[in-house]
Design a protein around this motif. Sequence first.
Motif, PDB file in Angstrom:
ATOM      1  N   GLU A 134      -0.502 -26.525 -42.106  1.00  0.00           N
ATOM      2  CA  GLU A 134      -0.292 -26.587 -40.659  1.00  0.00           C
ATOM      3  C   GLU A 134       0.400 -27.892 -40.249  1.00  0.00           C
ATOM      4  OE1 GLU A 134      -2.689 -24.797 -41.959  1.00  0.00           O
ATOM      5  OE2 GLU A 134      -2.637 -22.954 -40.791  1.00  0.00           O
ATOM      6  N   ARG A 162     -10.200 -18.530 -43.015  1.00  0.00           N
ATOM      7  CA  ARG A 162      -8.909 -17.852 -42.956  1.00  0.00           C
ATOM      8  C   ARG A 162      -8.685 -17.228 -41.586  1.00  0.00           C
ATOM      9  NH1 ARG A 162      -6.080 -17.285 -47.642  1.00  0.00           N
ATOM     10  NH2 ARG A 162      -4.395 -17.411 -46.132  1.00  0.00           N
ATOM     11  N   GLY A 163      -7.473 -17.361 -41.121  1.00  0.00           N
ATOM     12  CA  GLY A 163      -7.150 -16.842 -39.786  1.00  0.00           C
ATOM     13  C   GLY A 163      -7.636 -17.750 -38.668  1.00  0.00           C
ATOM     14  N   GLY A 164      -8.079 -18.951 -39.030  1.00  0.00           N
ATOM     15  CA  GLY A 164      -8.745 -19.827 -38.061  1.00  0.00           C
ATOM     16  C   GLY A 164      -7.862 -20.408 -36.969  1.00  0.00           C
ATOM     17  N   SER A 165      -6.546 -20.293 -37.106  1.00  0.00           N
ATOM     18  CA  SER A 165      -5.676 -20.828 -36.049  1.00  0.00           C
ATOM     19  C   SER A 165      -5.887 -20.095 -34.723  1.00  0.00           C
ATOM     20  CB  SER A 165      -4.204 -20.709 -36.451  1.00  0.00           C
ATOM     21  OG  SER A 165      -3.972 -21.477 -37.598  1.00  0.00           O
ATOM     22  N   ASP A 166      -6.249 -18.829 -34.799  1.00  0.00           N
ATOM     23  CA  ASP A 166      -6.564 -18.100 -33.561  1.00  0.00           C
ATOM     24  C   ASP A 166      -7.715 -18.792 -32.838  1.00  0.00           C
ATOM     25  OD1 ASP A 166      -4.716 -16.167 -34.232  1.00  0.00           O
ATOM     26  OD2 ASP A 166      -6.194 -14.731 -35.000  1.00  0.00           O
ATOM     27  N   SER A 214       0.056 -21.880 -37.051  1.00  0.00           N
ATOM     28  CA  SER A 214      -0.418 -21.650 -38.417  1.00  0.00           C
ATOM     29  C   SER A 214       0.535 -22.325 -39.393  1.00  0.00           C
ATOM     30  CB  SER A 214      -0.394 -20.151 -38.732  1.00  0.00           C
ATOM     31  OG  SER A 214      -1.366 -19.469 -38.020  1.00  0.00           O
ATOM     32  N   ALA A 215       0.172 -22.280 -40.645  1.00  0.00           N
ATOM     33  CA  ALA A 215       1.075 -22.687 -41.715  1.00  0.00           C
ATOM     34  C   ALA A 215       2.165 -21.626 -41.871  1.00  0.00           C
ATOM     35  CB  ALA A 215       0.296 -22.805 -43.014  1.00  0.00           C
ATOM     36  N   PHE A 245      -6.397 -24.193 -37.269  1.00  0.00           N
ATOM     37  CA  PHE A 245      -7.177 -23.971 -38.488  1.00  0.00           C
ATOM     38  C   PHE A 245      -7.941 -25.198 -38.971  1.00  0.00           C
ATOM     39  CE2 PHE A 245      -6.312 -23.506 -43.338  1.00  0.00           C
ATOM     40  CZ  PHE A 245      -7.400 -22.687 -43.594  1.00  0.00           C
ATOM     41  N   THR A 301      -0.619 -21.053 -47.077  1.00  0.00           N
ATOM     42  CA  THR A 301      -2.049 -21.272 -47.324  1.00  0.00           C
ATOM     43  C   THR A 301      -2.450 -20.637 -48.660  1.00  0.00           C
ATOM     44  OG1 THR A 301      -2.379 -21.258 -44.931  1.00  0.00           O
ATOM     45  CG2 THR A 301      -4.358 -21.101 -46.289  1.00  0.00           C
TER      46      THR A 301
HETATM   47  N1  ASP Z   1      -3.118 -20.786 -42.290  1.00  0.00           N
HETATM   48  C1  ASP Z   1      -4.453 -20.299 -42.221  1.00  0.00           C
HETATM   49  C2  ASP Z   1      -4.562 -18.973 -42.951  1.00  0.00           C
HETATM   50  O1  ASP Z   1      -3.598 -18.492 -43.509  1.00  0.00           O
HETATM   51  C3  ASP Z   1      -4.953 -20.179 -40.826  1.00  0.00           C
HETATM   52  C4  ASP Z   1      -4.188 -19.201 -39.950  1.00  0.00           C
HETATM   53  O2  ASP Z   1      -3.064 -18.839 -40.236  1.00  0.00           O
HETATM   54  O3  ASP Z   1      -4.739 -18.764 -38.958  1.00  0.00           O
HETATM   55  O4  ASP Z   1      -5.623 -18.415 -43.026  1.00  0.00           O
END
Ligand code: ASP
Length: 411
Positions: A71, A147-151, A41-42, A133, A47
């Motif tokens: 990222e 959001r949260g897309g790195s998972d 992630s970043a 992400f 973000t």
């Molecule tokens: N950096 C992105 C976010 O904050 C993706 C991630 O962290 O999963 O949503």
Amino acid sequence: MSLLVQKFGGTSVGTVERIKAVAEKVAAFRQQGHDIVVAVSAMSGETNRLIALSEGIATPREMDVLVSTGEQVTISLLSMALNTLGCPAVSYTGSQVRILTDSAHTKARIKRIDEGNIRADLAEGKVVVVAGFQGTDEAGNITTLGRGGSDTTAVALAAALKADECQIYTDVDGVYTTDPRVVASAQRLDRITFEEMLEMASLGSKVLQIRAVEFAGKYNVPLRVLHSFQDGPGTLICLEEKTTMEAPAISGIAFNRDEAKLTVLGVPDIPGVAYKILGPISEANIEVDVIVQNVADDKTTDLTFTVHRNDMKRAATILEATASELGAREVKTDDKIAKLSLVGVGMRSHAGIASQMFRALADVSINILLITTSEIKISVVVDEKFLELGVRALHTAFGLDAESAAESTGE
Ligand code: ASP
Ligand code: MG
């Protein structure tokens, strides 16, 4: 030797010191002989900072160009830190790998991953560090996954590479029976099924992005949630293993205080009424969760549904209009509610779970407002002020408290 995809979230790479600590951890795995692909992630807060910069001028395509830079910073720093430790590493953005997505900017979906370059690097003994992400569409535009897309990136990489495990390193050491801030005796689960995790996640346990769990379930990617900087087995999310596991009836208790309840009383009991009531709500893009309609007694019926609290006012305005059109008696709203849910694949094969749940709530004098069930979940809506009491009562009643579990295994 295994092929592992390891994902490190924003707090785990929140400072350069932490990035160096992550590098040491990854290098140690590499040292053991595993092939490693890392998704990151970043840095935490980055973000949000980038999004804030664009306030008032944001357009979807350029938002993705902007937020994907977060990222890109972490992949380069992590790769440099790994190389410095003598662990060869190479970084790639989503476009460079070619994580191909559709063109829905800011909420794109992954269509395919070209894993050829990654395999070649792994064969040369390198750790491959991929920006989470983000991806690219057919035309080469940068896209992001929400959001949260790195998972989701990590799971998709694991699926494409047929990795042995996708490990999600984060700031908690696993998935718990319920939120430990509400129930101090909540326990880390050793394992939970994809289905259960989806229920827990959609009901408000925010450990993983829901889409990542869906993806993992669809491609049967074993997913493990672990603490970035503490040792421990974490929680394995996998398919149900009926033969080897005597599953406890209940795996966890999820809850949610984001909902509001709307009731329309005295609507005519004729075909099409539920559609007339809920159609305009969904046309307004308001998501409906629980829906309950009563049996008609006097040629009229009552219908109750819940929506996100933020949508209640809008939903109420729409409902008032429909109600007067239908000649309904009254519309009532309540945003002081909470939903408690028991989740467990074991309830498929255990009778009496529902009555045990209702007794536990009755014992602490909690009035149940609504009840809904699905195959692996029973949810009740109660007055918001009973949320903590209810969760604790259920946690104890279903033997999930840490001490009682220790007793029952004789430890
Ligand atoms: N950096 C992105 C976010 O904050 C993706 C991630 O962290 O999963 O949503
Ligand atoms: Mg995250």
